[in-house]
Design a protein around this motif. Structure first.
Motif, PDB file in Angstrom:
ATOM      1  N   VAL A  23       0.843  -1.202   0.000  1.00  0.00           N
ATOM      2  CA  VAL A  23       0.000   0.000   0.000  1.00  0.00           C
ATOM      3  C   VAL A  23       0.876   1.247   0.000  1.00  0.00           C
ATOM      4  CG1 VAL A  23      -1.633   1.352   1.396  1.00  0.00           C
ATOM      5  CG2 VAL A  23      -2.016  -1.093   1.038  1.00  0.00           C
ATOM      6  N   GLN A  24       1.944   1.242   0.778  1.00  0.00           N
ATOM      7  CA  GLN A  24       2.837   2.402   0.818  1.00  0.00           C
ATOM      8  C   GLN A  24       3.521   2.623  -0.528  1.00  0.00           C
ATOM      9  OE1 GLN A  24       3.022   4.713   3.056  1.00  0.00           O
ATOM     10  NE2 GLN A  24       4.586   5.835   1.947  1.00  0.00           N
ATOM     11  N   ALA A  25       3.939   1.547  -1.184  1.00  0.00           N
ATOM     12  CA  ALA A  25       4.567   1.671  -2.504  1.00  0.00           C
ATOM     13  C   ALA A  25       3.570   2.231  -3.512  1.00  0.00           C
ATOM     14  CB  ALA A  25       5.099   0.318  -2.973  1.00  0.00           C
ATOM     15  N   LYS A  26       2.333   1.757  -3.444  1.00  0.00           N
ATOM     16  CA  LYS A  26       1.292   2.258  -4.346  1.00  0.00           C
ATOM     17  C   LYS A  26       1.035   3.746  -4.065  1.00  0.00           C
ATOM     18  CE  LYS A  26      -2.418  -0.218  -5.890  1.00  0.00           C
ATOM     19  NZ  LYS A  26      -3.733  -0.925  -5.814  1.00  0.00           N
ATOM     20  N   ARG A  27       0.956   4.113  -2.812  1.00  0.00           N
ATOM     21  CA  ARG A  27       0.729   5.506  -2.422  1.00  0.00           C
ATOM     22  C   ARG A  27       1.849   6.402  -2.969  1.00  0.00           C
ATOM     23  NH1 ARG A  27      -0.226   4.805   3.181  1.00  0.00           N
ATOM     24  NH2 ARG A  27      -2.410   4.440   2.790  1.00  0.00           N
ATOM     25  N   GLU A  28       3.090   5.941  -2.853  1.00  0.00           N
ATOM     26  CA  GLU A  28       4.232   6.723  -3.348  1.00  0.00           C
ATOM     27  C   GLU A  28       4.194   6.845  -4.868  1.00  0.00           C
ATOM     28  OE1 GLU A  28       7.675   4.789  -1.709  1.00  0.00           O
ATOM     29  OE2 GLU A  28       7.181   5.430   0.345  1.00  0.00           O
ATOM     30  N   LEU A  29       3.861   5.762  -5.550  1.00  0.00           N
ATOM     31  CA  LEU A  29       3.770   5.794  -7.006  1.00  0.00           C
ATOM     32  C   LEU A  29       2.662   6.748  -7.447  1.00  0.00           C
ATOM     33  CD1 LEU A  29       4.588   4.731  -9.806  1.00  0.00           C
ATOM     34  CD2 LEU A  29       2.982   2.844  -9.438  1.00  0.00           C
TER      35      LEU A  29
END
Length: 186
Positions: A23-29
């Motif tokens: 979820v954090q990686a998606k949020r950053e992307l």
């Protein structure tokens, strides 16, 4: 039994940690995609405004932000859900239309006279960047927030309706560009 329970808890914690990282990686992307789309629109708008002031501009800044945006867009295409991908695709086409508007204006110091403020192409570009393209970048942010589950975001139906409206605005722009081209030639 106690060891089995500890193993189950540890496995559950690992799974939750993996999900949190995803979820954090998606949020950053998504944040990067939103930021680069805004920067791309801003670079184009700034060029249009500079031309309205009679300044000579070079497209390097626009081309650099465009490439950065395309890199982020390519990454996001691999993880976006269906609705957000549909919106992002339409926004991408709207940004491309803005790019072509700017690139068809005389930008360099080739000795050509600066465009008058009332030039139809310049007015068209200013209107596109201030209106539909601004709306497009805002819609992208809303679609990305909806996909992340942020409260207060538009429904799928609302997002889709707004994407259709953008598509119609882009089609109207293409028709207007064609008419301007025919007027210049005729």
């Amino acid at each position: 039994m106690e060891v089995a329970e500890q193993n189950r808890r540890a496995a559950l914690e690992r799974l939750e940690d993996r999900e949190d990282r995803a979820v954090q990686a998606k949020r950053e992307l998504y944040a990067a995609l939103n930021a680069t789309a805004r920067a791309y629109r801003t670079a184009g708008r700034d060029m249009v405004l500079a031309l309205r002031r009679g300044e000579t501009v070079v497209a390097d800044a626009l081309d650099a932000t465009r490439q950065t945006y395309y890199d982020q867009y390519a990454q996001a295409q691999m993880v976006l859900g269906a609705t957000a991908l549909d919106v992002a695709s339409e926004v991408n086409q709207c940004l491309g239309a803005g790019y072509h508007l700017v690139r068809h204006l005389p930008l360099d110091g080739s000795g050509a006279e600066p465009l008058p403020r009332a030039d139809p192409q310049l007015i068209q570009a200013k209107r596109w960047f201030a209106g539909p393209l601004s709306d497009a970048v805002y819609l992208l942010r809303e679609a990305l927030r909806a996909e992340l589950g942020v409260n207060g975001t538009p429904s799928v139906e609302q997002l889709q309706a707004k994407a259709v409206a953008l598509s119609q605005a882009r089609a109207a722009l293409q028709q207007e560009r064609q008419q301007l081209s025919e007027q210049r030639q005729g």
